[in-house]
Design a protein around this motif. Structure first.
Motif: not given
Ligand SMILES: Cc1cc2nc3c(=O)[nH]c(=O)nc-3n(C[C@H](O)[C@H](O)[C@H](O)COP(=O)(O)OP(=O)(O)OC[C@H]3O[C@@H](n4cnc5c(N)ncnc54)[C@H](O)[C@@H]3O)c2cc1C
Length: 512
Positions: A42, A64, A477
């Motif tokens: 990460e 979030c 996502q």
């Molecule tokens: C303001 C806001 C409100 C939201 N409200 C809701 C809600 O009420 N209910 C709901 O269900 N969802 C909600 N969401 C959406 C939800 O939070 C996201 O869709 C979900 O958390 C995405 O998770 P993910 O792990 O797919 O992506 P991410 O959370 O983007 O995780 C990707 C990870 O990869 C890491 N990364 C990126 N590039 C690299 C690299 N080169 N090397 C190492 N690590 C890297 C990043 O640092 C990050 O930790 C909300 C989001 C936001 C921002």
């Protein structure tokens, strides 16, 4: 015999996971449950990705959580939260309202969570719209009978699974087909009552105007069934719980470890190279990080076809945000708690990134005592904004910081109009921009939830593999249009199922 042998071989296999958002943590947990040795890399100093929060002057700004699908044991997502160690020892708030929308002359449209109450309230506000209101609430009631099967990754569905799915959803198929095609804004235009039509289109569904109205019906159905509550502690509580579960399953976590390159030999992913130059080898690589960075930077655009290029050439993304957190020495006891807060018109428009906003929406976190000292409250205001404006401004740090201060000032002034005296009680303010999301999470163009759902993308299934590249998967996502926390958790689970299937292993889960 052969399958046992293959299973034995899989036991020793290692998986490298890029990104410790909810998807990466989930993939790590399920990988560990299934006998793989997993390591997560990460880039940030903490896990959670966009599911996070940050502390300022004794307050915590949640970055979030509005609602979390699966907080009721009757909902099919619930057991995923159990497997990931979040439920049942959690504290959930089920709001009575989704939001309230104030208009001129004291009119208020309250989007109640209880569907009978909502129907009655809407009919009182707009008797002339009786038919549309009944159609809407019938749609919500239909959706309350819907509980999507989550046990198996759709990629692994056999024809029999497909038939079972048809059978489960059959009673609602007509309703889903109908509402899945209607953009929310088209539906809102059917209200004759000017206040209801304006409240619906400019506020209630403003952020999701292109989404099929089915998404809103499902949301209201989940709220009605108390299946999508707020997890006390917000995003941090969710990511911390899953991180603990991952570590307790024996997973390896490396924070402050940015992946620059996915190592490939003979068209097989074999590991990663970090920004510090170190190389780490694994049998399988999963990227749970931003899709654009993964495909075009870490893999240098070598494994792509026209279809995938099409997504990135003409992106339809969740708009990035300007996100204002305030710490206020006041309790707001009389304001009903809600999922998305309250919205009200303002005398003097707030201008952000050269765009005027004539309304202000505020989320008052009076329902989460963990975010503020006793008697004090965190308030949150968010606006959709223009990525390119902030990108350019960021190149001039002084102007960028001055603009953020100016945004905070305007918002505090507007809030003071609605809550007289508020300005004097503000002890902390913090402004996050698309640059903040880009810097801390790497999400492309600051989009906080990836691909925007539309009537077309709702049916779109993006592949978790890239053409021509073996031993490599994508999850999260950027391959699940619409994003969201349950989807992220499920994506990590599903990708592990797909890997198990390829290794001829039975997918298993455990409870903490
Ligand atoms: C303001 C806001 C409100 C939201 N409200 C809701 C809600 O009420 N209910 C709901 O269900 N969802 C909600 N969401 C959406 C939800 O939070 C996201 O869709 C979900 O958390 C995405 O998770 P993910 O792990 O797919 O992506 P991410 O959370 O983007 O995780 C990707 C990870 O990869 C890491 N990364 C990126 N590039 C690299 C690299 N080169 N090397 C190492 N690590 C890297 C990043 O640092 C990050 O930790 C909300 C989001 C936001 C921002």
């Amino acid at each position: 015999m052969i399958s046992e042998l293959v299973s034995e071989m899989a036991m020793g296999k290692s998986i490298i996971i890029i990104g410790a958002g909810i998807t990466g943590l989930s993939a790590g947990c399920y990988g560990q449950m299934n006998g793989y040795r997993t390591s997560i890399f990460e880039m940030h100093d903490k896990t959670g990705g966009v599911c996070t929060g940050w502390k300022r002057k004794g307050y915590t700004i949640d970055g979030c959580m509005h609602w979390l699908v699966g907080t009721s044991p009757a909902n099919s997502f619930y057991h995923i939260w159990e497997e990931l160690g979040v439920a049942p020892g959690w504290s959930i708030v089920d709001h009575e309202q989704y939001m309230s929308i104030e208009g001129e002359g004291g009119k208020v449209f309250t989007v109640y969570a209880d569907i009978d109450r909502l129907e009655q309230h809407m009919k009182e506000l707009a008797p002339e719209d009786k038919d549309v209101i009944e159609e809407l609430t019938k749609g919500v009631r239909d959706c309350t009978r819907m509980n999507m099967p989550m046990e198996k990754a759709p990629e692994l569905y056999s024809p029999i699974d497909g038939l079972k799915m048809m059978f489960t959803t059959f009673p609602l198929l007509r309703s889903m087909r109908k509402w899945g095609k209607v953009p929310s804004l088209d539906f809102a235009r059917r209200f004759k009552n000017p206040f209801l039509r304006a409240a619906f289109s400019t506020t209630f569904i403003a952020d999701v105007a292109d989404f099929p109205i089915l998404c809103m019906l499902m949301t209201l159905a989940w709220l009605h069934r108390k299946a999508a509550g707020y997890l006390v502690g917000g995003g941090l509580a969710l990511s911390d719980a899953i991180e603990r579960r991952y570590l307790s399953l024996g997973g390896e976590l490396h924070c402050k470890s940015r992946v620059d390159e996915i190592l490939v030999e003979s068209d097989k992913a074999v590991g990663v190279r970090l920004a510090d130059g170190t190389e780490h080898r694994g049998d399988i690589v999963i990227s749970a990080a931003d899709g654009h960075t993964t495909i075009f930077d870490m893999l240098d655009g070598r494994y792509i076809d026209e279809k995938i290029r099409g997504y990135y050439d003409n992106p339809k993304l969740f708009p990035p945000l300007v996100y204002i957190g305030l710490g206020v020495a006041r309790s707001f006891d009389s304001v009903p708690s809600s999922v998305a807060g309250m919205s009200f018109p303002i005398d003097k428009p707030v201008t952000i990134a050269e765009q005027e906003h004539k309304r202000l929406g505020v989320q008052i976190h009076n329902f989460d005592p963990t975010l503020a000292p006793k008697g004090k409250t965190v308030l949150k205001v968010q606006f959709n904004t223009d990525y390119d404006y902030w990108k350019k401004l960021r190149q001039a740090p002084e102007r960028y910081n001055a603009e953020k201060e100016q945004v905070a000032e305007q918002v505090i002034t507007a809030l003071d109009q609605r809550f007289p005296g508020l300005a004097a009680s503000v002890e902390m303010h913090d402004v996050a921009t698309p640059m903040t999301w880009e810097r801390y999470t790497g999400n492309w163009r600051g989009s906080y939830e990836g691909w925007l759902p539309t009537a077309q993308s709702l049916r779109l299934r993006m592949s978790k593999t890239l053409p021509g590249l073996d031993n490599f998967y994508m999850a999260g996502q950027w391959v699940e249009p619409g994003g969201g926390l349950p989807t992220a958790a499920m994506s990590g689970r599903n990708v592990t199922q797909i890997i198990c299937k390829k290794d001829n292993r039975q997918f298993v889960t455990t409870m903490p």
